[in-house]
Design a protein around this motif. Structure first.
Motif, PDB file in Angstrom:
ATOM      1  N   ARG A  57       0.850  -1.202   0.000  1.00 48.20           N
ATOM      2  CA  ARG A  57       0.000   0.000   0.000  1.00 48.20           C
ATOM      3  C   ARG A  57       0.881   1.245   0.000  1.00 48.20           C
ATOM      4  O   ARG A  57       0.753   2.133   0.846  1.00 48.20           O
ATOM      5  N   LEU A  58       1.747   1.268  -0.950  1.00 45.74           N
ATOM      6  CA  LEU A  58       2.680   2.392  -1.062  1.00 45.74           C
ATOM      7  C   LEU A  58       2.030   3.555  -1.784  1.00 45.74           C
ATOM      8  O   LEU A  58       1.261   3.364  -2.733  1.00 45.74           O
ATOM      9  N   ALA A  59       2.337   4.765  -1.355  1.00 44.04           N
ATOM     10  CA  ALA A  59       1.765   5.965  -1.969  1.00 44.04           C
ATOM     11  C   ALA A  59       2.598   6.402  -3.175  1.00 44.04           C
ATOM     12  O   ALA A  59       3.822   6.264  -3.187  1.00 44.04           O
ATOM     13  N   LEU A  67       9.984  -4.724   0.573  1.00 44.22           N
ATOM     14  CA  LEU A  67      10.698  -5.858  -0.007  1.00 44.22           C
ATOM     15  C   LEU A  67      11.399  -6.674   1.070  1.00 44.22           C
ATOM     16  O   LEU A  67      11.491  -7.904   0.972  1.00 44.22           O
ATOM     17  N   GLN A  68      11.872  -5.993   2.109  1.00 45.73           N
ATOM     18  CA  GLN A  68      12.499  -6.701   3.229  1.00 45.73           C
ATOM     19  C   GLN A  68      11.492  -7.595   3.943  1.00 45.73           C
ATOM     20  O   GLN A  68      11.818  -8.717   4.351  1.00 45.73           O
ATOM     21  N   LYS A  69      10.250  -7.116   4.058  1.00 48.50           N
ATOM     22  CA  LYS A  69       9.207  -7.922   4.697  1.00 48.50           C
ATOM     23  C   LYS A  69       8.954  -9.203   3.902  1.00 48.50           C
ATOM     24  O   LYS A  69       8.806 -10.285   4.478  1.00 48.50           O
ATOM     25  N   VAL A  70       8.888  -9.055   2.570  1.00 44.35           N
ATOM     26  CA  VAL A  70       8.661 -10.227   1.721  1.00 44.35           C
ATOM     27  C   VAL A  70       9.844 -11.181   1.818  1.00 44.35           C
ATOM     28  O   VAL A  70       9.680 -12.405   1.895  1.00 44.35           O
ATOM     29  N   ASP A  71      11.033 -10.619   1.830  1.00 46.30           N
ATOM     30  CA  ASP A  71      12.245 -11.440   1.929  1.00 46.30           C
ATOM     31  C   ASP A  71      12.241 -12.238   3.231  1.00 46.30           C
ATOM     32  O   ASP A  71      12.555 -13.441   3.251  1.00 46.30           O
ATOM     33  N   GLU A  72      11.907 -11.584   4.321  1.00 47.39           N
ATOM     34  CA  GLU A  72      11.876 -12.267   5.620  1.00 47.39           C
ATOM     35  C   GLU A  72      10.811 -13.358   5.637  1.00 47.39           C
ATOM     36  O   GLU A  72      11.017 -14.431   6.220  1.00 47.39           O
ATOM     37  N   ALA A  73       9.672 -13.097   4.990  1.00 43.62           N
ATOM     38  CA  ALA A  73       8.611 -14.104   4.937  1.00 43.62           C
ATOM     39  C   ALA A  73       9.046 -15.316   4.124  1.00 43.62           C
ATOM     40  O   ALA A  73       8.776 -16.458   4.500  1.00 43.62           O
ATOM     41  N   LEU A  74       9.742 -15.073   3.011  1.00 46.69           N
ATOM     42  CA  LEU A  74      10.239 -16.177   2.189  1.00 46.69           C
ATOM     43  C   LEU A  74      11.263 -17.013   2.964  1.00 46.69           C
ATOM     44  O   LEU A  74      11.240 -18.234   2.923  1.00 46.69           O
ATOM     45  N   GLU A 123      10.731   3.302   1.773  1.00 47.44           N
ATOM     46  CA  GLU A 123       9.494   2.555   2.022  1.00 47.44           C
ATOM     47  C   GLU A 123       9.426   1.307   1.148  1.00 47.44           C
ATOM     48  O   GLU A 123       8.973   0.240   1.583  1.00 47.44           O
ATOM     49  N   ILE A 124       9.879   1.431  -0.109  1.00 50.56           N
ATOM     50  CA  ILE A 124       9.915   0.272  -1.010  1.00 50.56           C
ATOM     51  C   ILE A 124      10.852  -0.799  -0.454  1.00 50.56           C
ATOM     52  O   ILE A 124      10.532  -1.994  -0.434  1.00 50.56           O
ATOM     53  N   GLN A 125      12.021  -0.372   0.005  1.00 48.75           N
ATOM     54  CA  GLN A 125      12.980  -1.315   0.567  1.00 48.75           C
ATOM     55  C   GLN A 125      12.408  -2.033   1.794  1.00 48.75           C
ATOM     56  O   GLN A 125      12.641  -3.228   1.993  1.00 48.75           O
ATOM     57  N   LYS A 126      11.660  -1.310   2.617  1.00 45.37           N
ATOM     58  CA  LYS A 126      11.046  -1.913   3.800  1.00 45.37           C
ATOM     59  C   LYS A 126      10.047  -3.005   3.407  1.00 45.37           C
ATOM     60  O   LYS A 126      10.009  -4.077   4.014  1.00 45.37           O
ATOM     61  N   THR A 160      17.432  -4.432  -4.837  1.00 50.75           N
ATOM     62  CA  THR A 160      17.235  -3.931  -3.476  1.00 50.75           C
ATOM     63  C   THR A 160      18.551  -3.590  -2.789  1.00 50.75           C
ATOM     64  O   THR A 160      18.714  -2.508  -2.226  1.00 50.75           O
ATOM     65  N   SER A 161      19.487  -4.502  -2.860  1.00 54.61           N
ATOM     66  CA  SER A 161      20.726  -4.341  -2.096  1.00 54.61           C
ATOM     67  C   SER A 161      21.710  -3.373  -2.738  1.00 54.61           C
ATOM     68  O   SER A 161      22.523  -2.766  -2.044  1.00 54.61           O
ATOM     69  N   GLY A 162      21.630  -3.223  -4.050  1.00 58.05           N
ATOM     70  CA  GLY A 162      22.616  -2.385  -4.720  1.00 58.05           C
ATOM     71  C   GLY A 162      22.056  -1.200  -5.474  1.00 58.05           C
ATOM     72  O   GLY A 162      22.401  -0.045  -5.198  1.00 58.05           O
ATOM     73  N   ILE A 163      21.165  -1.456  -6.411  1.00 53.67           N
ATOM     74  CA  ILE A 163      20.716  -0.410  -7.329  1.00 53.67           C
ATOM     75  C   ILE A 163      19.940   0.683  -6.615  1.00 53.67           C
ATOM     76  O   ILE A 163      20.224   1.877  -6.775  1.00 53.67           O
ATOM     77  N   ILE A 164      18.942   0.311  -5.819  1.00 61.51           N
ATOM     78  CA  ILE A 164      18.165   1.323  -5.100  1.00 61.51           C
ATOM     79  C   ILE A 164      19.040   2.042  -4.082  1.00 61.51           C
ATOM     80  O   ILE A 164      18.990   3.270  -3.956  1.00 61.51           O
ATOM     81  N   SER A 165      19.857   1.287  -3.357  1.00 60.02           N
ATOM     82  CA  SER A 165      20.731   1.898  -2.343  1.00 60.02           C
ATOM     83  C   SER A 165      21.697   2.888  -2.975  1.00 60.02           C
ATOM     84  O   SER A 165      21.970   3.955  -2.413  1.00 60.02           O
ATOM     85  N   LYS A 166      22.224   2.549  -4.154  1.00 63.63           N
ATOM     86  CA  LYS A 166      23.143   3.440  -4.848  1.00 63.63           C
ATOM     87  C   LYS A 166      22.455   4.743  -5.234  1.00 63.63           C
ATOM     88  O   LYS A 166      23.002   5.827  -5.038  1.00 63.63           O
TER      89      LYS A 166
END
Length: 225
Positions: free
Chosen positions: A50-52, A80-87, A75-78, A141-147
């Motif tokens: 539910r991202l704005a 994706l982190q939730k999905v990653d943790e669930a997986l 917010e996007i990274q957060k 997530t780990s590289g492109i967005i952070s960069k």
């Protein structure tokens, strides 16, 4: 021509160069707003987020607009982190490690995710699985967005940060209205160097960001055809 321009005839050219580079920076910012909204739409539709959506502030400064994109990316990274943790929680360790393996086939990864995606999202779709594979635990997530976040933060903290987004054409004079002659020359030269330096980094980071999002959207389209 200002009186000081007779003593420093290169100043009008420098003002034009600042104006040109400013437009390039705004184009990159506008593209990043668009790409971020495109990614947000994919996450909202396929991963139940539910991202704005975000909008460029035409009356704001460059820093304010950089901060808007940065906050959206955080917010996007957060999410994706939730999905990653669930997986990681739902998959066997060996299967989860396969998701991180760059040598593993993408189709195999999608099949792995699809086994548990319904538990995470309440439904299982190939598109949702593809989005998760493309984004979760990947270099996006780990590289492109952070960069890109880092580059935007640098731009906001630079001398360009306080310049208004709408400062074009004659508006450039407002930036340097209290500066004349040699002082203006120094400021214009500093602004040009700052624009050039940050544009190189910004263009490189944003191109990779846009390319990654295009790959995600293309993958989704293939899954729903």
């Amino acid at each position: 021509m200002a009186q000081s321009d007779f003593l420093y005839p290169e100043n009008p050219r420098r003002r034009q160069e600042v104006n040109r580079l400013h437009k390039q920076l705004l184009d990159c910012l506008a593209d990043s707003f668009h790409a971020t909204n495109e990614l947000t739409g994919v996450l909202n539709v396929h991963l139940g987020c539910r991202l704005a959506l975000i909008e460029m502030r035409r009356e704001g400064t460059i820093k304010e607009n950089c901060d808007i994109i940065i906050q959206a990316m955080v917010e996007i990274q957060k999410e994706l982190q939730k999905v990653d943790e669930a997986l990681r929680d739902k998959l066997e360790p060996t299967l989860y490690r396969k998701l991180q393996d760059i040598k593993e086939r993408e189709t195999e990864k999608i099949a792995i995710v699809q086994k548990v995606i319904s538990v995470i999202l309440g439904e299982a779709t190939a598109a949702a699985s593809a989005v998760a594979v493309k984004l979760v635990g990947s270099s996006v997530t780990s590289g492109i967005i952070s960069k890109l976040v880092g580059v935007l933060a640098q731009i906001g903290a630079s001398l360009l940060g306080s310049i208004g987004v709408a400062a074009l054409g004659l508006g450039i004079d407002m930036i340097f209205r209290a500066i004349l002659g040699a002082v203006e020359k120094t400021q214009l030269q500093a602004a040009i160097k700052s624009y050039e330096k940050h544009l190189v980094e910004f263009k490189s980071a944003s191109e990779k960001y846009h390319q990654a999002i295009t790959e995600v959207t293309n993958t989704v389209k293939r899954q729903i055809q």
